[in-house]
Design an enzyme around this catalytic site. Structure first.
Site, PDB file in Angstrom:
ATOM      1  N   VAL A 113       0.840  -1.214   0.000  1.00  0.00           N
ATOM      2  CA  VAL A 113       0.000   0.000   0.000  1.00  0.00           C
ATOM      3  C   VAL A 113       0.873   1.262   0.000  1.00  0.00           C
ATOM      4  O   VAL A 113       0.556   2.249  -0.676  1.00  0.00           O
ATOM      5  CB  VAL A 113      -0.963  -0.008   1.215  1.00  0.00           C
ATOM      6  CG1 VAL A 113      -1.828   1.240   1.221  1.00  0.00           C
ATOM      7  CG2 VAL A 113      -1.838  -1.258   1.202  1.00  0.00           C
ATOM      8  N   VAL A 144     -10.992   0.260   5.812  1.00  0.00           N
ATOM      9  CA  VAL A 144     -12.215  -0.535   5.587  1.00  0.00           C
ATOM     10  C   VAL A 144     -12.604  -0.461   4.116  1.00  0.00           C
ATOM     11  O   VAL A 144     -12.871   0.619   3.582  1.00  0.00           O
ATOM     12  CB  VAL A 144     -13.379  -0.020   6.468  1.00  0.00           C
ATOM     13  CG1 VAL A 144     -14.631  -0.851   6.245  1.00  0.00           C
ATOM     14  CG2 VAL A 144     -12.989  -0.035   7.943  1.00  0.00           C
ATOM     15  N   LYS A 203     -13.182  -4.673  10.540  1.00  0.00           N
ATOM     16  CA  LYS A 203     -13.825  -3.689   9.653  1.00  0.00           C
ATOM     17  C   LYS A 203     -15.260  -3.404  10.088  1.00  0.00           C
ATOM     18  O   LYS A 203     -15.683  -2.242  10.146  1.00  0.00           O
ATOM     19  CB  LYS A 203     -13.787  -4.192   8.203  1.00  0.00           C
ATOM     20  CG  LYS A 203     -12.380  -4.178   7.617  1.00  0.00           C
ATOM     21  CD  LYS A 203     -12.325  -4.915   6.283  1.00  0.00           C
ATOM     22  CE  LYS A 203     -10.919  -4.836   5.678  1.00  0.00           C
ATOM     23  NZ  LYS A 203     -10.763  -5.729   4.530  1.00  0.00           N
ATOM     24  N   GLY A 211      -5.776  -4.271  -2.457  1.00  0.00           N
ATOM     25  CA  GLY A 211      -4.822  -4.131  -3.556  1.00  0.00           C
ATOM     26  C   GLY A 211      -4.099  -2.797  -3.500  1.00  0.00           C
ATOM     27  O   GLY A 211      -4.537  -1.857  -2.849  1.00  0.00           O
TER      28      GLY A 211
HETATM   29  P1  NDP Z   1       2.983  -5.128   3.488  1.00  0.00           P
HETATM   30  O1  NDP Z   1       3.316  -6.311   4.291  1.00  0.00           O
HETATM   31  O2  NDP Z   1       3.046  -5.222   2.002  1.00  0.00           O
HETATM   32  O3  NDP Z   1       3.919  -3.909   3.918  1.00  0.00           O
HETATM   33  C1  NDP Z   1       4.182  -3.569   5.251  1.00  0.00           C
HETATM   34  C2  NDP Z   1       5.393  -2.649   5.293  1.00  0.00           C
HETATM   35  O4  NDP Z   1       5.561  -2.192   6.622  1.00  0.00           O
HETATM   36  C3  NDP Z   1       6.698  -3.311   4.861  1.00  0.00           C
HETATM   37  O5  NDP Z   1       7.498  -2.358   4.220  1.00  0.00           O
HETATM   38  C4  NDP Z   1       7.311  -3.723   6.213  1.00  0.00           C
HETATM   39  O6  NDP Z   1       8.709  -3.758   6.215  1.00  0.00           O
HETATM   40  C5  NDP Z   1       6.879  -2.543   7.065  1.00  0.00           C
HETATM   41  N1  NDP Z   1       6.823  -2.887   8.490  1.00  0.00           N
HETATM   42  C6  NDP Z   1       6.013  -3.779   9.088  1.00  0.00           C
HETATM   43  N2  NDP Z   1       6.245  -3.786  10.407  1.00  0.00           N
HETATM   44  C7  NDP Z   1       7.231  -2.899  10.628  1.00  0.00           C
HETATM   45  C8  NDP Z   1       7.931  -2.466  11.787  1.00  0.00           C
HETATM   46  N3  NDP Z   1       7.638  -2.958  12.989  1.00  0.00           N
HETATM   47  N4  NDP Z   1       8.898  -1.551  11.637  1.00  0.00           N
HETATM   48  C9  NDP Z   1       9.184  -1.070  10.437  1.00  0.00           C
HETATM   49  N5  NDP Z   1       8.569  -1.414   9.294  1.00  0.00           N
HETATM   50  C10 NDP Z   1       7.608  -2.328   9.396  1.00  0.00           C
HETATM   51  O7  NDP Z   1       1.550  -4.665   3.962  1.00  0.00           O
HETATM   52  P2  NDP Z   1       0.415  -3.897   3.146  1.00  0.00           P
HETATM   53  O8  NDP Z   1       0.989  -2.765   2.415  1.00  0.00           O
HETATM   54  O9  NDP Z   1      -0.424  -4.888   2.412  1.00  0.00           O
HETATM   55  O10 NDP Z   1      -0.508  -3.379   4.355  1.00  0.00           O
HETATM   56  C11 NDP Z   1      -0.179  -2.227   5.087  1.00  0.00           C
HETATM   57  C12 NDP Z   1      -1.390  -1.827   5.903  1.00  0.00           C
HETATM   58  O11 NDP Z   1      -2.485  -1.557   5.042  1.00  0.00           O
HETATM   59  C13 NDP Z   1      -1.885  -2.909   6.880  1.00  0.00           C
HETATM   60  O12 NDP Z   1      -2.379  -2.280   8.032  1.00  0.00           O
HETATM   61  C14 NDP Z   1      -3.023  -3.562   6.095  1.00  0.00           C
HETATM   62  O13 NDP Z   1      -3.976  -4.168   6.942  1.00  0.00           O
HETATM   63  C15 NDP Z   1      -3.599  -2.353   5.403  1.00  0.00           C
HETATM   64  N6  NDP Z   1      -4.367  -2.630   4.212  1.00  0.00           N
HETATM   65  C16 NDP Z   1      -3.835  -3.398   3.209  1.00  0.00           C
HETATM   66  C17 NDP Z   1      -4.549  -3.609   2.049  1.00  0.00           C
HETATM   67  C18 NDP Z   1      -4.020  -4.422   0.924  1.00  0.00           C
HETATM   68  O14 NDP Z   1      -4.743  -4.633  -0.053  1.00  0.00           O
HETATM   69  N7  NDP Z   1      -2.776  -4.873   0.962  1.00  0.00           N
HETATM   70  C19 NDP Z   1      -5.875  -3.007   1.862  1.00  0.00           C
HETATM   71  C20 NDP Z   1      -6.346  -2.204   2.976  1.00  0.00           C
HETATM   72  C21 NDP Z   1      -5.597  -2.035   4.099  1.00  0.00           C
HETATM   73  P3  NDP Z   1       9.537  -5.115   6.021  1.00  0.00           P
HETATM   74  O15 NDP Z   1       9.472  -5.351   4.557  1.00  0.00           O
HETATM   75  O16 NDP Z   1      10.862  -4.747   6.551  1.00  0.00           O
HETATM   76  O17 NDP Z   1       8.848  -6.175   6.808  1.00  0.00           O
HETATM   77  N1  HSE Z   2      -6.579  -8.539   3.415  1.00  0.00           N
HETATM   78  C1  HSE Z   2      -7.574  -7.548   3.195  1.00  0.00           C
HETATM   79  C2  HSE Z   2      -8.591  -8.081   2.230  1.00  0.00           C
HETATM   80  C3  HSE Z   2      -6.956  -6.283   2.670  1.00  0.00           C
HETATM   81  O1  HSE Z   2      -8.324  -9.114   1.606  1.00  0.00           O
HETATM   82  O2  HSE Z   2      -9.655  -7.479   2.082  1.00  0.00           O
HETATM   83  C4  HSE Z   2      -7.924  -5.132   2.631  1.00  0.00           C
HETATM   84  O3  HSE Z   2      -8.262  -4.705   3.903  1.00  0.00           O
END
Ligand code: NDP
Ligand code: HSE
Length: 419
Positions: free
Chosen positions: A14, A133, A206, A303
């Site tokens: 994201v 959400v 959510k 996504g």
């Molecule tokens: P990813 O796992 O792709 O990315 C998470 C990022 O955060 C990575 O760069 C990771 O680093 C970093 N990170 C995690 N923990 C730490 C920490 N303790 N200290 C420093 N860096 C950290 O996750 P997403 O992008 O998919 O999701 C991010 C957020 O968005 C979450 O809260 C998720 O629930 C929410 N979300 C995601 C959606 C989706 O479609 N993917 C949709 C809606 C919400 P490293 O690579 O070093 O682990």
């Molecule tokens: N893992 C979640 C889903 C990401 O599949 O809907 C969006 O919140």
């Protein structure tokens, strides 16, 4: 032109989407806001992991969180790491430093939403979480802004893209859920811990957030009955096909006579249900308001770019209110939730074994029920009349005891039905 500098925390799916969107639509955002929105610092644990991404001269990776939270030139923090411990410390720190915060973190909001919103208010800044959400569907803004003149009476949605993708594949291709999960993970929809999706915890967070906004109190996710999709099988979909129905993972909250019910569970629905056609990774949500009637929202709930689109909408809103707090009406007063045993459904029940007079035997326990049979199976299914979950449990237990006493097999599956 004024520049607003942002610290991005995390650089995963994201966050990279948000970075791309802010770059690709920079001119459009400048024209709409009258300010230059600039990612200045990107907090990561290991910059080498991202060495393939070229940053503009104005942005740099930092590995010390204080470089983002304690830098006075930064006015906004965008938390896209996930998790509830470190992320909470960061969001707290940013708000106390009077920085606006945008996050996509539903776990954090469901756990500490009212506390963090109050902290934002006390510090005269905003906390926004549209992406938490339904990703790209602007449902949170719809509740606190567009439907502000309504009492919300019902929210029913397909709120998890990963499980909807899995259920759609199971329905259309006859696959088992484990075969499809890795595909969803590769596409960037799934949570780090896949249980969060398939056990329904993500949808639970959510619906807790949406129900809190709808009631203006706090609905605790611990109080929401939550059942995922791990027990749904290809056989269930064979019955569903025969019955002209489908099975979807619903997050639901209903407010009736001042009482609130909320649950996450797979539900069998008919073709007439507006959520029937919400397939693949798409999300859909039906909202009822006491003045509005019914509205439905549909779109990409997960996504990289759909979610980034919601993050950037929040960034823009925070930019437009940079020096003030805009309250959302979510308070820390606890909202009681009706026990699940008092919630009414019809039930699709699969019964193993062969019974001489199925309808008559089952009517004794479940009242008048429709029998459904699949060719060549040593089992059949019934669709009960509407009854409370408490009544269903009592009937099912009595039926199972009788079946076992006669060396018959009893109940194999129960799926709630909204038919
Ligand atoms: P990813 O796992 O792709 O990315 C998470 C990022 O955060 C990575 O760069 C990771 O680093 C970093 N990170 C995690 N923990 C730490 C920490 N303790 N200290 C420093 N860096 C950290 O996750 P997403 O992008 O998919 O999701 C991010 C957020 O968005 C979450 O809260 C998720 O629930 C929410 N979300 C995601 C959606 C989706 O479609 N993917 C949709 C809606 C919400 P490293 O690579 O070093 O682990
Ligand atoms: N893992 C979640 C889903 C990401 O599949 O809907 C969006 O919140």
């Amino acid at each position: 032109m004024t520049t607003i500098k942002i610290a991005l925390l995390g650089f995963g799916t994201v966050a990279q989407g948000t970075f791309n969107l802010l770059q690709d639509n920079a001119e459009l955002i400048r024209n709409r806001t009258g300010v230059n929105v600039e990612i200045s610092k990107i907090f990561v644990r290991n910059p080498d992991k991202y060495s393939h991404i070229t940053l503009p001269e104005t942005a740099q990776y930092v590995t010390d969180i204080d470089e983002g939270l304690k830098d006075d030139s930064i006015q906004m923090v965008v938390e896209l790491m996930g998790g509830t411990n470190f992320a909470k410390d960061c969001v707290e720190g940013a708000l106390k430093a009077k920085k606006n915060v945008v996050t996509a973190n539903k776990d954090l909001l469901a756990e500490a939403g009212p506390y963090l919103l109050d902290l934002a208010s006390k510090n005269g800044v905003d906390l926004r979480f549209e992406a938490s959400v339904l990703g790209g569907i602007p449902i949170i803004r719809t509740l606190y802004e567009s439907l502000a003149g309504n009492r919300i009476t019902e929210i029913i949605g397909i709120m998890n893209g990963t499980t909807n993708f899995i259920l759609t594949k199971m329905s259309e291709e006859g696959l088992e859920y484990n075969d499809v999960l890795s595909d969803a993970q590769a596409k960037g929809y799934a949570e780090r811990n896949p249980d969060a999706d398939v056990e329904g915890y993500d949808a639970c967070r959510k619906i807790a957030i949406l129900a809190s906004l709808a009631t203006e109190k706090t609905v605790s996710y611990d109080d929401i009955y939550t059942e995922g999709i791990t027990k749904i099988t290809d056989i269930d979909f064979k019955y569903a096909e025969k019955m002209g129905t489908s099975i979807k993972l619903f997050g639901t909250s209903r407010i009736k006579d001042g009482k609130v019910s909320a649950y996450v569970a797979p539900v069998m629905i008919s073709k007439n249900n507006p959520l029937y056609s919400v397939n693949d990774v798409f999300n859909g949500i039906v909202v009822k308001g006491n003045m509005l009637g019914t509205s439905m929202f549909y779109g990409s709930g997960a996504g990289k770019l759909p979610t980034a689109s919601a993050v950037v909408a929040d960034i823009i809103e925070a930019v437009q209110n940079i020096d003030k707090n805009v309250p959302l009406g979510w308070t820390d007063e606890k909202q009681e939730i009706l026990p699940m045993d008092q919630t009414k459904f019809r039930y699709f029940i699969r019964v193993a074994g062969s019974y001489r007079n199925k309808e008559q035997e089952l009517n004794e326990y479940f009242g008048k029920a429709e029998v459904v049979e699949l060719y060549g199976m040593d089992e059949f299914a019934i669709l009960t009349k509407e009854m409370t979950e408490g009544e269903l449990k009592a009937a099912a237990s009595a039926f199972d005891t009788k079946a076992q006493s006669r060396s018959e097999y009893g109940i194999k599956q129960m799926i709630r039905a909204a038919l």
